[in-house]
Design a protein around this motif. Structure first.
Motif, short mmCIF file in Angstrom:
data_model
loop_
_atom_site.label_atom_id
_atom_site.label_comp_id
_atom_site.label_asym_id
_atom_site.label_seq_id
_atom_site.Cartn_x
_atom_site.Cartn_y
_atom_site.Cartn_z
N ILE A 29 39.64 19.58 56.45
CA ILE A 29 40.69 19.36 57.44
C ILE A 29 41.17 20.68 58.01
N ASN A 30 41.36 21.67 57.14
CA ASN A 30 41.82 22.98 57.59
C ASN A 30 40.78 23.70 58.45
N ILE A 31 39.50 23.54 58.07
CA ILE A 31 38.43 24.15 58.86
C ILE A 31 38.41 23.56 60.26
N LYS A 32 38.51 22.25 60.36
CA LYS A 32 38.48 21.61 61.67
C LYS A 32 39.71 22.00 62.50
N LYS A 33 40.85 22.13 61.85
CA LYS A 33 42.06 22.55 62.57
C LYS A 33 41.90 23.94 63.15
N SER A 34 41.18 24.80 62.42
CA SER A 34 41.01 26.19 62.87
C SER A 34 40.20 26.26 64.16
N PHE A 35 39.45 25.20 64.48
CA PHE A 35 38.65 25.18 65.70
C PHE A 35 39.30 24.39 66.83
N SER A 36 40.55 23.97 66.62
CA SER A 36 41.23 23.20 67.66
C SER A 36 41.58 24.11 68.84
N SER A 37 41.77 23.52 70.02
CA SER A 37 42.09 24.30 71.22
C SER A 37 43.38 25.09 71.04
N ILE A 38 44.39 24.46 70.43
CA ILE A 38 45.68 25.14 70.24
C ILE A 38 45.52 26.34 69.33
N ASN A 39 44.80 26.16 68.23
CA ASN A 39 44.61 27.26 67.29
C ASN A 39 43.82 28.40 67.93
N GLU A 40 42.80 28.05 68.71
CA GLU A 40 42.00 29.07 69.38
C GLU A 40 42.84 29.84 70.40
N ALA A 41 43.70 29.13 71.12
CA ALA A 41 44.58 29.79 72.10
C ALA A 41 45.54 30.74 71.40
N ASN A 42 46.06 30.29 70.26
CA ASN A 42 46.98 31.15 69.50
C ASN A 42 46.28 32.41 69.00
N LYS A 43 45.00 32.28 68.62
CA LYS A 43 44.24 33.45 68.17
C LYS A 43 44.13 34.48 69.29
N ILE A 44 43.85 34.00 70.49
CA ILE A 44 43.71 34.91 71.63
C ILE A 44 45.04 35.60 71.92
N ILE A 45 46.13 34.83 71.87
CA ILE A 45 47.46 35.40 72.12
C ILE A 45 47.81 36.46 71.09
N ASP A 46 47.55 36.16 69.81
CA ASP A 46 47.86 37.11 68.73
C ASP A 46 47.05 38.39 68.87
N ILE A 47 45.77 38.26 69.17
CA ILE A 47 44.91 39.44 69.32
C ILE A 47 45.37 40.27 70.52
N SER A 48 45.72 39.59 71.61
CA SER A 48 46.19 40.29 72.80
C SER A 48 47.49 41.04 72.52
N LYS A 49 48.40 40.40 71.79
CA LYS A 49 49.68 41.04 71.43
C LYS A 49 49.44 42.29 70.60
N ASN A 50 48.56 42.19 69.61
CA ASN A 50 48.26 43.33 68.75
C ASN A 50 47.67 44.49 69.55
N ASP A 51 46.77 44.15 70.47
CA ASP A 51 46.16 45.19 71.31
C ASP A 51 47.21 45.89 72.16
N LEU A 52 48.12 45.09 72.76
CA LEU A 52 49.16 45.66 73.61
C LEU A 52 50.12 46.53 72.81
N ASN A 53 50.47 46.10 71.60
CA ASN A 53 51.38 46.87 70.75
C ASN A 53 50.80 48.21 70.36
N LYS A 54 49.48 48.23 70.13
CA LYS A 54 48.83 49.48 69.72
C LYS A 54 48.66 50.45 70.88
N ARG A 55 48.71 49.91 72.10
CA ARG A 55 48.54 50.76 73.27
C ARG A 55 49.87 51.34 73.77
N THR A 56 50.98 50.75 73.30
CA THR A 56 52.29 51.21 73.76
C THR A 56 52.96 52.11 72.73
#
Length: 218
Positions: A191-218
């Motif tokens: 159940i957890n594996i399938k949840k990790s591939f959901s659209s919402i979870n994938e979108a959150n991954k992109i947002i988190d990675i983008s935030k981390n990248d921006l924080n390291k650049r500022t």
């Protein structure tokens, strides 16, 4: 797809199509595709079935080993989809059915839900995406231990990861998956594996990675 993060590659399993992963009963799916309920269905799909990096050159050897373990009365069938090119299967005890290129999401959904096991002998690709789609359809997978399989497949839980190029072990795990192991996709791990591939979870991954990248650049 991938996100660049400090010159490292971070996998994002983006793009699992919800129209390919609807919850359908195996009995209903097989009736629509006119597949006998007693058949053991192996599924193998790729853009080009004979592509070397997809394992097209070694799947024949794997199925030859498997054929020595099964009987004709076991009714094992291999269903393939994609561009056939030079790919051809003629093996005792395994009937081969090729469906050609499938662009219809609903038909792919029916195939995933009708099959007993997905074969993914890829040996040199970061995907294949089909592994994730199979798991989201409660379809167990036998594959080599590379690409998305590293995160998506847990041995004895939703399939088997096999050391790359180990054809005999790959064939043995196909046999075990068809005739010995009963996979439970309702347990917490799956159940957890399938949840990790959901659209919402994938979108959150992109947002988190983008935030981390921006924080390291500022």
């Amino acid at each position: 797809s991938y996100s660049c993060k400090n010159l490292k590659i971070t996998p994002i399993f983006l793009g699992v199509n919800n129209n390919r992963t609807k919850d359908l009963k195996k009995m209903d799916s097989r009736k629509k595709l006119k597949i006998d309920l007693n058949d053991k269905i192996l599924l193998y799909g790729s853009f080009n079935l004979d592509a070397k990096h997809k394992g097209g050159e070694i799947i024949y050897s794997i199925l030859e080993i498997l054929s020595k373990k099964i009987k004709y009365s076991d009714k094992v069938k291999l269903i393939t989809f994609g561009r056939k090119n030079n790919f051809k299967i003629n093996i005792k005890n395994i009937e081969w059915i090729h469906l050609g290129v499938i662009n219809d999401d609903y038909k792919l959904n029916l195939l995933y839900r009708s099959a007993d096991l997905l074969l993914s002998p890829s040996i040199g690709c970061n995907g294949p995406h089909i592994v994730v789609e199979a798991i989201c359809n409660n379809l167990p997978v036998v594959c080599f231990d590379q690409g998305v399989a590293i995160d998506a497949i847990i041995n004895d839980i939703n399939g088997f990861k096999v050391k790359c190029f180990d054809k005999k072990l790959f064939a043995n795990k196909i046999y075990d998956s068809l005739f010995k192991i009963k996979f439970d996709f309702n347990n917490n791990q799956n159940i957890n594996i399938k949840k990790s591939f959901s659209s919402i979870n994938e979108a959150n991954k992109i947002i988190d990675i983008s935030k981390n990248d921006l924080n390291k650049r500022t």
